[in-house]
Design an enzyme around this catalytic site. Structure first.
Site, PDB file in Angstrom:
ATOM      1  N   HIS A 113     -15.000  45.039   2.873  1.00  5.70           N
ATOM      2  CA  HIS A 113     -15.019  43.613   3.011  1.00  5.70           C
ATOM      3  C   HIS A 113     -16.314  43.044   3.407  1.00  5.70           C
ATOM      4  CE1 HIS A 113     -10.536  43.002   2.770  1.00  5.70           C
ATOM      5  NE2 HIS A 113     -10.411  43.908   3.538  1.00  5.70           N
ATOM      6  N   GLY A 128      -0.265  14.731  12.323  1.00  9.04           N
ATOM      7  CA  GLY A 128      -1.333  15.897  12.312  1.00  9.04           C
ATOM      8  C   GLY A 128      -0.494  17.120  12.789  1.00  9.04           C
ATOM      9  N   PRO A 129      -1.534  18.197  12.384  1.00 13.33           N
ATOM     10  CA  PRO A 129      -1.080  19.618  12.669  1.00 13.33           C
ATOM     11  C   PRO A 129      -0.936  19.709  14.145  1.00 13.33           C
ATOM     12  CG  PRO A 129      -3.316  19.432  11.347  1.00 13.33           C
ATOM     13  CD  PRO A 129      -3.004  18.384  11.908  1.00 13.33           C
ATOM     14  N   PRO A 130       0.007  20.802  14.529  1.00 14.27           N
ATOM     15  CA  PRO A 130       0.399  21.034  15.880  1.00 14.27           C
ATOM     16  C   PRO A 130      -0.819  21.243  16.634  1.00 14.27           C
ATOM     17  CG  PRO A 130       1.773  22.417  14.508  1.00 14.27           C
ATOM     18  CD  PRO A 130       0.836  21.645  13.335  1.00 14.27           C
ATOM     19  N   HIS A 147     -12.522  50.848   4.563  1.00 11.91           N
ATOM     20  CA  HIS A 147     -12.111  49.573   4.204  1.00 11.91           C
ATOM     21  C   HIS A 147     -12.705  48.282   4.604  1.00 11.91           C
ATOM     22  CE1 HIS A 147      -8.215  47.460   2.796  1.00 11.91           C
ATOM     23  NE2 HIS A 147      -8.690  46.518   3.774  1.00 11.91           N
ATOM     24  N   GLU A 148     -12.969  48.452   5.938  1.00 14.78           N
ATOM     25  CA  GLU A 148     -13.446  47.177   6.681  1.00 14.78           C
ATOM     26  C   GLU A 148     -15.086  46.972   6.140  1.00 14.78           C
ATOM     27  OE1 GLU A 148     -11.845  45.075   8.254  1.00 14.78           O
ATOM     28  OE2 GLU A 148     -10.109  46.084   8.415  1.00 14.78           O
ATOM     29  N   GLY A 202      -3.615  17.339  19.557  1.00 14.57           N
ATOM     30  CA  GLY A 202      -3.514  16.165  20.692  1.00 14.57           C
ATOM     31  C   GLY A 202      -2.861  14.912  20.422  1.00 14.57           C
ATOM     32  N   LYS A 203      -1.626  14.958  19.826  1.00 18.73           N
ATOM     33  CA  LYS A 203      -0.837  13.863  19.785  1.00 18.73           C
ATOM     34  C   LYS A 203      -0.187  13.287  20.704  1.00 18.73           C
ATOM     35  CE  LYS A 203       1.330  15.828  16.107  1.00 18.73           C
ATOM     36  NZ  LYS A 203       0.622  16.985  16.042  1.00 18.73           N
ATOM     37  N   THR A 204       0.560  14.068  21.356  1.00 20.52           N
ATOM     38  CA  THR A 204       1.331  13.785  22.728  1.00 20.52           C
ATOM     39  C   THR A 204       0.405  13.535  23.822  1.00 20.52           C
ATOM     40  OG1 THR A 204       2.994  15.464  21.939  1.00 20.52           O
ATOM     41  CG2 THR A 204       3.182  14.635  24.234  1.00 20.52           C
TER      42      THR A 204
END
Length: 665
Positions: free
Chosen positions: A469, A242-244, A465-466, A247-249
């Site tokens: 968006h 899974g991604p970093p 600009h914002e 919660g694997k560890t």
């Protein structure tokens, strides 16, 4: 007596206190200094005290002996050398070295190489026949010890051994002298009944699917008869992928806390060493210890450090220590020998680069994918991390979970900590809702920089600009709904807009095109209002370009290229220098990417051109307040036509899951 003691005490008090010298800690580089001094001393000893100057045979007979300068000759049969003693009065003569009397006051002063004792004695008798001979000694056994000559080879050898021991101890991690022999020993940390791990499955929020599979392995170790009576065998290994930060560890720590069996924990990089063969030796030692303590669990974190697919190394043909370590690991996991009762847990976020032999059943029987948490799982994770915090009544867990889509468990833990730090910085007694929002902004956008020098014209360009968006995302059906817009500089950006992405599993072409159009809305607004563009859209252009290439070359969402994907999930072409398509196809891809981006840009300009007066109102409000929210857009543009009630959708989903669970029971 008491008066005298008091006087002594008063005198002591008057005396100045001696300053306490600071304790100097031992520095490892002192050893190098000691070794250098010893080598220099050895060199000086060999040059000063050492070897006698050798004299030629002709000079000895014709000059020294004939002129009666020699007073004594000692023959050393073991070395085939005759040591010559010169009279003290003659040493002052210019033909002898000036410092000879200082170096060797009592002699010997010179040495003469001889072929044998017999031949030398005959020659000496002939030479001394005409005058009084010098004293000649022929010792039966040379009892002297010439330490200078002995030290010349003993000391360098001792110094080499000392340096080697020091280096090996450093490589072995210091500690006792036995480390020199432990270089090939496993570095795994053992957790057993004496070293309990306090983390349990209750501390792991979310990850329900992963916990079910992991709990089964733990349950097998606790109650093996439940499974063996049916003929089931214990899984040999499980790979957490899974991604970093998902919660694997943490899941592995929970296994260590729940299993109540010996648990060996180490990293993939612990096998790697500069010495050849050490990695394979450590693997053998690890499994030897595990077999002795079976049933037990071995956890290898970041296994991709040694588990990368073989044959992909850049240095082909060389002795690859990593591959040797992997080969030994494969043999130990499921080779000719038996490893009954030893379960392997491993974690990685790069499963695509692992060797296929490592991934097969029999080594890792099951792969458990630990994905990013969804809405409900984020609620559970927030509840865990909010327990030790002091909160006020404004904090709502449901609201926080909705504000953090795409966040991992580690990100959520970081948000909670940042919110506590922000509240403490402002002198609050409890953490509020705004502190959590500021923490989210801090993590996503970076540190707020209100003191950054920006001219009025630049600020106006940033505002439009914002606003571009915000306006395009509000007016497009599939664009993400807006939460907040700011023109306060954060991190490396001069302005930012926050959106609330929909949590969807698949994305259609229309949704991707709408997102691209909203991303280009900032540059489109600049061109419409000012008639020119700036470099402020760099990150927008980068995002859009990558997205367009992915749509065409990865997802097959282009009519001209068709239903083809050039994505290599196996990573086999990681070190390749060729593209999986021809130059002609590459030209078509580049043309289609350019066409797709330009169409999105033209569409954004049209949308903003039709609503130019509303865009201006939004930008003016942004210049006035610097930060605007969803409610401000509703006041200007009206209620969003395509508004989805995300809250209602989440509730419906939760209700459906609850009903499904009841039906199963």
């Amino acid at each position: 007596m008491s008066d005298q003691n008091q006087e002594n005490k008063s005198l002591k008090d008057k005396l100045p206190n001696k300053p306490k010298l600071p304790k100097t800690s031992f520095n490892f580089y002192w050893i190098y200094g000691i070794i250098a001094v010893a080598l220099i001393g050895l060199q000086m000893m060999s040059s000063m005290g050492g070897g006698l100057k050798e004299v030629k045979s002709s000079e000895f007979y014709e000059t020294m002996l004939k002129q009666h300068h020699v007073v004594r000759i000692v023959v050393v049969p073991t070395d085939n050398v005759a040591e010559i003693y010169i009279g003290r009065d003659y040493l002052k003569l210019p033909q002898y070295a000036k410092d000879l009397l200082d170096k060797h006051p009592n002699g010997p002063h010179y040495k003469l190489k001889i072929l044998s004792v017999e031949s030398f004695s005959k020659d000496l008798e002939k030479a001394q026949a005409a005058f009084t001979p010098a004293e000649v000694i022929y010792p039966e056994k040379d009892e002297r010890t010439d330490w200078s000559s002995q030290l010349s080879w003993i000391l360098p050898l001792v110094l080499m051994i000392v340096i080697w021991i020091i280096i090996m101890r450093r490589m072995g991690g210091g500690g006792g002298g036995g480390q020199i022999f432990n270089i090939g020993k496993s570095k795994a940390t053992l957790f057993d009944k004496d070293t309990n791990v306090n983390i349990t499955f209750n501390d792991v929020a979310g990850l329900e699917g992963a916990k079910i599979e992991i709990k089964e392995i733990v349950d097998f170790l606790k109650n093996p008869k439940k499974y063996t009576t049916l003929g089931a065998k214990i899984p040999k290994g499980a790979l957490l992928v899974g991604p970093p930060g998902t919660g694997k560890t943490l899941l592995a720590k929970a296994v260590a806390g729940e299993a109540k069996v010996p648990f060996f924990s180490l990293s993939g990089s612990d096998f790697v060493e500069m010495f050849v063969g050490v990695g394979a030796s450590r693997v053998r030692d690890l499994f030897r210890q595990a077999k002795e303590k079976a049933p037990c669990i071995i956890f290898i974190d970041e296994i991709d450090a040694i588990g990368r697919a073989r044959g992909r190394s850049v240095s082909q043909g060389s002795n690859d220590e990593r591959e040797n370590t992997l080969n030994q690991l494969l043999t130990e996991m499921d080779g000719f020998g038996t490893n009954s009762g030893v379960i392997i847990l491993a974690a990685t976020n790069r499963a695509d680069i692992l060797d296929r032999a490592l991934m097969r059943a029999g080594r890792f029987d099951r792969q458990i994918y630990v994905d990013m948490p969804d809405l409900n799982e984020r609620k559970d994770i927030f509840k865990v991390h909010l327990k030790p915090l002091k909160l006020d009544t404004t904090v709502d867990v449901d609201f926080l979970a909705k504000q953090t889509p795409g966040f991992s468990g580690a990100d959520i833990a970081n948000i909670c900590n940042e919110a506590a730090l922000i509240a403490a910085r402002h002198g609050k007694e409890a953490i509020g809702k705004q502190d959590f929002l500021d923490a989210v902004d801090r993590i996503i956008g970076g540190l707020e920089k209100k003191n950054k020098i920006i001219t009025k014209q630049e600020k106006k360009v940033i505002a439009y600009h914002e606003a571009g968006h915000a306006a395009t995302s509000w007016l497009l059906e599939h664009a993400h709904p807006l939460i907040k817009v700011t023109i306060v500089p954060r991190g490396r950006s001069l302005g930012a807009a926050w959106y609330l992405p929909e949590e969807r599993q698949i994305t259609t072409t229309e949704q991707l095109l709408d997102e691209m159009c909203a991303t280009l809305g900032g540059r489109a607004a600049e061109e419409i209002i000012f008639g020119k563009i700036s470099t402020g859209a760099l990150s927008d252009l980068e995002k859009v370009t990558k997205q367009a290439y992915a749509m065409i070359t990865v997802y097959g969402l282009n009519d001209k290229i068709g239903n083809l994907s050039y994505y290599d999930s196996s990573g086999a072409n990681e070190y390749g220098f060729t593209k999986p398509y021809s130059e002609k196809t590459a030209e078509v891809i580049d043309a289609e990417v350019s066409k797709m981006v330009e169409l999105a840009y033209t569409r954004a300009k049209k949308i903003l051109g039709d609503n130019k007066h509303l865009l201006t109102q939004l930008a003016e409000k942004l210049l006035e307040k610097e930060v605007i929210f969803k409610e401000d857009l509703e006041n200007i543009f009206g209620k969003r036509k395509f508004e989805r009630d995300i809250e209602a959708e989440a509730e419906e989903k939760l209700e459906a899951e609850t009903n499904a669970a009841k039906t199963t029971r």
